[in-house]
Write a protein that holds these residues in place. Structure first.
Motif, PDB file in Angstrom:
ATOM      1  N   ALA A   1      49.445  92.803  84.414  1.00 22.89           N
ATOM      2  CA  ALA A   1      50.290  92.920  83.223  1.00 22.89           C
ATOM      3  C   ALA A   1      50.352  94.363  82.740  1.00 22.89           C
ATOM      4  O   ALA A   1      51.417  94.863  82.336  1.00 22.89           O
ATOM      5  N   LEU A   2      49.209  95.064  82.793  1.00 26.17           N
ATOM      6  CA  LEU A   2      49.187  96.463  82.357  1.00 26.17           C
ATOM      7  C   LEU A   2      50.067  97.305  83.266  1.00 26.17           C
ATOM      8  O   LEU A   2      50.856  98.138  82.791  1.00 26.17           O
ATOM      9  N   LEU A   3      49.950  97.097  84.566  1.00 19.71           N
ATOM     10  CA  LEU A   3      50.732  97.903  85.505  1.00 19.71           C
ATOM     11  C   LEU A   3      52.225  97.596  85.414  1.00 19.71           C
ATOM     12  O   LEU A   3      53.063  98.507  85.530  1.00 19.71           O
TER      13      LEU A   3
ATOM     14  N   THR B   1      46.894 105.241  83.423  1.00 15.97           N
ATOM     15  CA  THR B   1      47.604 104.191  84.151  1.00 15.97           C
ATOM     16  C   THR B   1      47.333 104.266  85.656  1.00 15.97           C
ATOM     17  O   THR B   1      47.086 103.255  86.319  1.00 15.97           O
ATOM     18  N   GLY B   2      47.367 105.484  86.190  1.00 20.78           N
ATOM     19  CA  GLY B   2      47.131 105.656  87.623  1.00 20.78           C
ATOM     20  C   GLY B   2      45.753 105.206  88.051  1.00 20.78           C
ATOM     21  O   GLY B   2      45.560 104.723  89.179  1.00 20.78           O
ATOM     22  N   TYR B   3      44.764 105.330  87.172  1.00 27.73           N
ATOM     23  CA  TYR B   3      43.407 104.949  87.532  1.00 27.73           C
ATOM     24  C   TYR B   3      43.187 103.442  87.444  1.00 27.73           C
ATOM     25  O   TYR B   3      42.390 102.881  88.208  1.00 27.73           O
ATOM     26  N   ILE B   4      43.881 102.774  86.549  1.00 24.71           N
ATOM     27  CA  ILE B   4      43.863 101.306  86.567  1.00 24.71           C
ATOM     28  C   ILE B   4      44.456 100.818  87.890  1.00 24.71           C
ATOM     29  O   ILE B   4      43.950  99.882  88.522  1.00 24.71           O
TER      30      ILE B   4
ATOM     31  N   LYS C   1      43.684  93.122  72.155  1.00 24.17           N
ATOM     32  CA  LYS C   1      43.861  91.877  72.893  1.00 24.17           C
ATOM     33  C   LYS C   1      43.653  92.148  74.384  1.00 24.17           C
ATOM     34  O   LYS C   1      44.136  93.147  74.903  1.00 24.17           O
ATOM     35  N   PRO C   2      42.950  91.269  75.088  1.00 20.78           N
ATOM     36  CA  PRO C   2      42.720  91.468  76.526  1.00 20.78           C
ATOM     37  C   PRO C   2      44.031  91.537  77.301  1.00 20.78           C
ATOM     38  O   PRO C   2      45.051  90.978  76.888  1.00 20.78           O
ATOM     39  N   ILE C   3      43.977  92.244  78.422  1.00 19.68           N
ATOM     40  CA  ILE C   3      45.150  92.372  79.280  1.00 19.68           C
ATOM     41  C   ILE C   3      44.703  92.344  80.733  1.00 19.68           C
ATOM     42  O   ILE C   3      43.603  92.819  81.068  1.00 19.68           O
ATOM     43  N   SER C   4      45.528  91.781  81.608  1.00 18.58           N
ATOM     44  CA  SER C   4      45.214  91.776  83.040  1.00 18.58           C
ATOM     45  C   SER C   4      45.715  93.062  83.678  1.00 18.58           C
ATOM     46  O   SER C   4      46.613  93.733  83.151  1.00 18.58           O
ATOM     47  N   THR C   5      45.149  93.393  84.834  1.00 18.28           N
ATOM     48  CA  THR C   5      45.602  94.586  85.559  1.00 18.28           C
ATOM     49  C   THR C   5      47.084  94.486  85.892  1.00 18.28           C
ATOM     50  O   THR C   5      47.850  95.451  85.707  1.00 18.28           O
TER      51      THR C   5
END
Length: 466
Positions: free
Chosen positions: A153-155, A176-179, A147-151
């Protein structure tokens, strides 16, 4: 999505592969790779080699699409996964060169609500020393990533909770650090990360088969997977937002070598920025991590080697480069269930052997007879009691006194004729040909060390008991 991704090795059911060549002969290497593709069950593979700053080999093997029966070609683009990270770091450093950010800025300057944001820097993110948990530690796409996720929301989910360790204390690979870094680039530049990468890096470097985030418009490979040695099937890609600045680049093997050359020869970053990008990290414990900024730094036989691997759904990749020799190899595969580790390791060792061989000064061409004949000729003259000194260098002629000719000649004569004479090898020293000649007599073995200048004159011939 791990940096050093390795799929389970597929047991070959297709027969024994050809033997590894003894040198990086391109024809033999081509045959070997083709045999490995067949024997190991790769769907498709792309290999490119650069020597002295020029691409000397670029070839595709197998299929980029099983369903459409399309071959892998030299310009076929693959998802290169975590190799993207070096591009991400270059983007951050380009903005730093413009004075728009500092790599020692705290995360709080851009994302104040993340965990320990005041204590973690952009440099920590690039070095994988921040402590943020990795959202993609496995080698398959789980239900979250369908499922798609926004930056944001991921962070919030993966950089908004408990840290894995104190910032700066450990190296632990974390996408995670690179996002987060990709988000910083967007906030500072005012452009989407993909637009920034393409306008500042891909297009200026003429990486014609490279795109960020999508393979649209490219002759791209389909990624394949299989379970427990089953038949390959199209792999389900990660949904939008899950890989981005951590692994969203598509490129051909030759594109990546062009990138390597540009990065290491000052066409991407200023010298001080390149130094930062390739510097190992000293942790707060005093231990040194050899992961710099999107690059693993290794020393192999005295050579600094820059390398990174990648793995996203259906694809594996490896990019290895020796900056001083402007030489490297890229191996891309659309078969995540067959490991490329052994093959790329073998090919790199052959390439390194080739680099080392080119470092060795050529043996000068010497006028007249070969080393064996030169040694036997002077021994014959010594045992006869008279030496032709016009064949000798000035210093050796002085060293080889009449007394030495007399006494040495007598000892050699007492050994009789050699039963075997063998030239063990030649090399260059001081502009001379140096040859080791082994003389096997009935009662002794003698090693003769012969030095000759290109004019054929003997500058040294000494004898050692073996």
């Amino acid at each position: 999505m791990n940096c050093f991704w390795s799929a389970p090795l597929l047991v070959s059911l297709l027969g024994a592969p050809p033997e590894l060549p003894k040198s990086f002969d391109l024809t033999a290497v081509d045959t070997y790779i083709a045999g490995q593709v067949k024997a190991k069950g790769f769907v498709g593979l792309s290999v490119a080699v650069m020597r002295d700053g020029k691409i000397v080999f670029a070839k595709g093997y197998g299929q980029r699409s099983i369903e459409k029966n399309l071959p892998v070609e030299p310009g076929t683009s693959f998802a290169v996964g975590s190799i993207t990270k070096q591009f991400t770091c270059a983007c951050v450093l380009l903005l730093a060169e413009q004075g728009k950010l500092s790599i020692d800025d705290p995360v709080s300057k851009y994302y104040p609500n993340l965990t320990r944001a005041k204590d973690i820097t952009l440099r920590d993110l690039m070095n994988h020393t921040a402590g943020y948990p990795d959202y993609y530690p496995l080698d398959f796409v789980d239900r979250r990533m369908l499922k798609p996720i926004s930056t944001d929301a991921l962070l919030k989910e993966y950089a908004g909770g408990k840290l894995d360790f104190e910032p700066g204390a450990r190296f632990s690979y974390s996408n995670t650090g690179y996002i987060l870094l990709g988000g910083v680039v967007e906030k500072v530049s005012g452009a989407s990360f993909g637009t920034f990468v393409e306008t500042r890096l891909l297009k200026p470097l003429k990486m014609e088969h490279a795109r960020f985030g999508s393979s649209a418009g490219l002759s791209a490979a389909t990624g394949y997977t299989a379970f427990a040695l089953g038949a390959p099937e199209p792999a389900e890609p990660e949904a939008g937002g899950w890989i981005d600045a951590a692994g969203g680049l598509w490129a051909s093997a030759s594109d990546l070598l062009q990138w390597d050359l540009a990065l290491t020869t000052g066409k991407v970053l200023k010298p001080e920025s390149y130094k930062v990008m390739t510097a190992p990290r000293t942790l707060t414990t005093g231990k040194v991590s050899n992961y710099a900024c999107g690059l693993q730094i290794a020393t192999v036989d005295g050579n600094t080697v820059l390398e990174h691997t990648g793995g996203v759904s259906g694809f594996v990749s490896a990019n290895t480069f020796i900056p001083r020799a402007r030489t490297g190899i890229v191996v891309l595969s659309n078969t995540e269930h067959v490991s490329t580790s052994k093959l790329r390791g073998e090919l790199f060792r052959l390439l390194l052997k080739d680099v080392e061989a080119r470092d060795v000064p050529p043996v000068p061409k010497v006028a007249g007879v070969g080393p064996k004949e030169a040694v036997l000729g002077l021994i014959e003259e010594m045992t006869g009691g008279k030496v032709d000194r016009t064949k000798l260098g000035e210093e050796y002629s002085v060293y080889l006194t009449d007394e030495r000719v007399k006494t040495g000649g007598a000892r050699l004569k007492a050994l009789g004729a050699p039963e075997k004479v063998e030239v063990r090898g030649t090399y260059e020293r001081g502009g001379m040909e140096v040859a080791t000649v082994i003389l096997t007599y009935k009662t002794a073995t003698v090693r003769a060390l012969l030095y000759r200048t290109p004019d054929g004159k003997i500058q040294q011939l000494l004898y050692y008991a073996e």
